[in-house]
Design a protein around this motif. Structure first.
Motif: not given
Length: 586
Positions: A130-154, A156-160
């Motif tokens: 929980y402290l490691d995840l607080r570090r900005p560099a690690v946080q960037r990765n987790i945020i990137l992951r969220h963005n990637v998954v969000k883009t995938i969902r959008d 895929m849904a657009d593609q039916g």
RNA sequence: GGGGACGUAGUGUAGCGGUUAACAUGCCGGCCUGUCAAGCCGGAGAUCGCGGGUUCGAACCCCGUCGUCCCCGCCA
């Protein structure tokens, strides 16, 4: 709300506004009567100043705070004095002059730095994840992951495609990886298994008529870990009806282009992605997941050296094997020690030895004395090796040994010689995998992909006569030398499936017992269908530029599959064991 | 299951058979109104992962063990 705006959002346009911020003390610079404080929240960092004369009460509070205290600050957004802007900070043009402050929570001194990107022992990072995840560099990765998954969902849904959840408590499967297993309380002695992938479930959804399914699916495999393998991992799982291979590729390729262009930081070397057959990939790169960020394609010298006086070469060819080479540009000056290390790498790939020819200015130097001058010159010509280059040759009766050895050498030299383009991504499709591979252990054919994979139309006839030559309608997506996805067109007719089971040595009774539900389903109008699954963890890791998928998983496990924070796995109470009808034997 | 690397103040490292185990940073205290890796002064902080052995003497050499990481096997 404890805050009126996020720290990282503050800009010159907010000048003159009184804002309330809340976050963690990232760093403190105490000048006595003037305190500078970097306040951090998820959005970023902003500098807070506090002056003892103008804000005595706030100053007293901020004088007591330490790193990682959680505080609330109210203050006036002001431009930094001339010449004192910080260009390294998005908020560096302004600062917040505190007029009020409150400590929301104190913090012990952390076991490692949150505010700098220093290397910390990974065990410690995982214990305090929980402290490691607080570090900005690690946080960037987790945020990137969220963005990637969000883009995938959008996308895929657009593609039916519809996202449909499938169970995690399901059934053990005979083929494939070792299962994670969950005991049933209600049914003594019986167990669920966690899915290695939702493979059968998504095929059943095709039978059910959903036509386009996807899921961000958690998968479980009880196998040993690697930097790119965790016991639980996440796939983009996809299945489509009424389609061929190109349709799947036509959905996934634009998705990956979008993910890379939207969230990555490097261009794609070749679009559309090159499509290699498995045979081509093995011939040129010795790998079914070739890293195409550099060249160094293999050169086949089998014909040239079939009659060589050097027995190792001629014998390999005579035995139906190969003599192949890679050119290491500019490596002719490699030392004896370096060449020995390369030979060791070749041996790890199964080769009995490694022949090297250094084309030096003073003349070529071959490690095999039996090679004639003419052969050495002909090899240079065939391999397009010039002055200063090093040619490495592996000969073996087994094409697989040649491929593996040369592939290891290619990757090592690509790295050593700086040939791998680190500034770009190279993706490709590998298609026409063999349907079956011979298992020496079990003395039978086994499915290379999985037992529901269709053969190529023109190869079905070979299934009984020459199973090893049957090509599958299977395809992998490869990115920078990582396998990021794989899929196939499935068998949707029962008689084809029966033929496949026969080839795998699975009898009708066994097939019925293990796959009866699926086989029965196929009798009720299964559409032609196929799909793919791509690794979210690997994809995000490559986009983040990190060598380990642990860096893009919020709570990953160690190489021995433990969680250092929860200390799992752990024993359970005798009462729990009794309830589950389990006894621990050792 | 096998091979390899690593384990020394909170953290990152140095020390590799012989003084009081060193350096940086962090931490604590003091000074300090323009810093942004702030600065200056002072201080505390290590049973050298654990267990055994060799030796007059072990952080250092040997054996075992535990943990982390990388690789092979394994991963349809």
């Amino acid at each position: 709300m404890h805050k009126s705006i996020d720290c990282g959002d503050l800009r010159l346009e907010h000048t003159g506004q009184t804002v309330t911020l809340a976050g963690w003390v990232h760093r403190r610079r105490d000048h006595g009567a003037l305190i500078f404080l970097d306040l951090r929240d998820r959005s970023g960092i902003v500098q807070v100043t506090c002056d003892a004369q103008n804000a005595a009460a706030a100053h007293e509070i901020l004088n007591a705070v330490r790193n990682e205290y959680v505080i609330q600050v109210t203050g006036l957004v002001q431009p930094r004095p001339a010449g004192l802007a910080n260009p390294n900070l998005p908020t560096g043009d302004i600062e917040v002059q505190a007029t009020g402050a409150a400590i929301l929570n104190e913090a012990r001194t952390t076991p490692f730095y949150i505010n700098e990107d220093s290397d910390v022992d990974e065990a410690l990072r995982l214990k305090y994840r929980y402290l490691d995840l607080r570090r900005p560099a690690v946080q960037r990765n987790i945020i990137l992951r969220h963005n990637v998954v969000k883009t995938i969902r959008d996308y895929m849904a657009d593609q039916g495609f519809m996202e449909i959840e499938t169970p995690v408590l399901i059934k053990t499967t005979p083929e494939g990886a070792r299962d994670y297993v969950v005991p049933s309380r209600v049914h003594p002695g019986e167990f669920y298994a966690l899915p290695q992938s939702p493979q059968q479930l998504k095929q059943l959804l095709m039978v059910a008529g959903y036509e386009r399914y996807f899921q961000i699916a958690r998968c479980f495999r009880d196998e040993d870990l690697r930097a790119d393998r965790q016991p639980e991992f996440t796939q983009l799982d996809v299945e489509m009806s009424f389609i061929e291979r190109e349709d799947i590729m036509g959905v996934i390729e634009p998705l990956y282009v979008r993910l890379i262009e939207q969230w990555g930081s490097k261009p794609i070397l070749r679009k559309p992605f090159p499509v290699l057959t498995y045979a081509e990939a093995m011939a040129k790169y010795g790998s079914d997941k070739p890293d195409l960020r550099f060249g160094m394609e293999f050169v086949d010298l089998s014909g040239l050296l079939a009659d060589s006086g050097f027995g190792v070469f001629s014998a390999a060819v005579a035995a139906g094997g190969q003599v192949k080479a890679v050119v290491a540009p500019g490596a002719a000056g490699y030392s004896r020690k370096q060449l020995d290390d390369l030979a060791e790498v070749a041996r790890r790939g199964g080769a009995k030895g490694l022949v090297s020819i250094a084309y030096r200015d003073e003349g070529p130097r071959a490690s095999a004395k039996a090679l004639t001058e003419g052969e050495v010159a002909a090899i240079a010509a065939a391999a397009h090796a010039g002055a200063g280059d090093l040619v490495l040759i592996v000969a073996d009766a087994s094409a697989a040994v040649v491929a593996k050895s040369l592939s290891e050498l290619r990757l090592l030299l690509g790295r050593q010689l700086g040939l791998i383009r680190a500034d770009a991504h190279a993706l490709c499709w590998v298609v026409e995998f063999p349907l079956l591979e011979w298992s020496a252990d079990e003395q039978r054919w086994s499915a290379m992909h999985h037992p529901f994979t269709s053969a190529m139309d023109e190869d079905w006839d070979l299934l009984e006569s020459d199973p090893g030559r049957v090509r599958a309608k299977a395809y992998d997506l490869v990115m920078d030398g990582w396998e990021v996805g794989g899929g196939s067109i499935r068998i949707h007719r029962r008689e084809r499936q029966a033929a496949m089971f026969r080839a795998l040595g699975i009898g009708p009774e066994e097939a019925e017992e293990k796959f009866g539900h699926l086989l029965e389903a196929f009798e009720y109008g299964a559409p032609p269908h196929g799909g793919i699954a791509t690794g979210i963890d690997r994809t995000v890791a490559i986009l983040a530029g990190t060598p380990s998928i642990r860096d893009v998983i919020a709570f990953p496990k160690t190489a021995s599959a433990t969680d250092l924070m929860f200390r799992s796995p752990s024993s359970i109470s005798p009462a729990q064991l009794r309830e589950l009808h389990l006894a621990v034997t050792e």
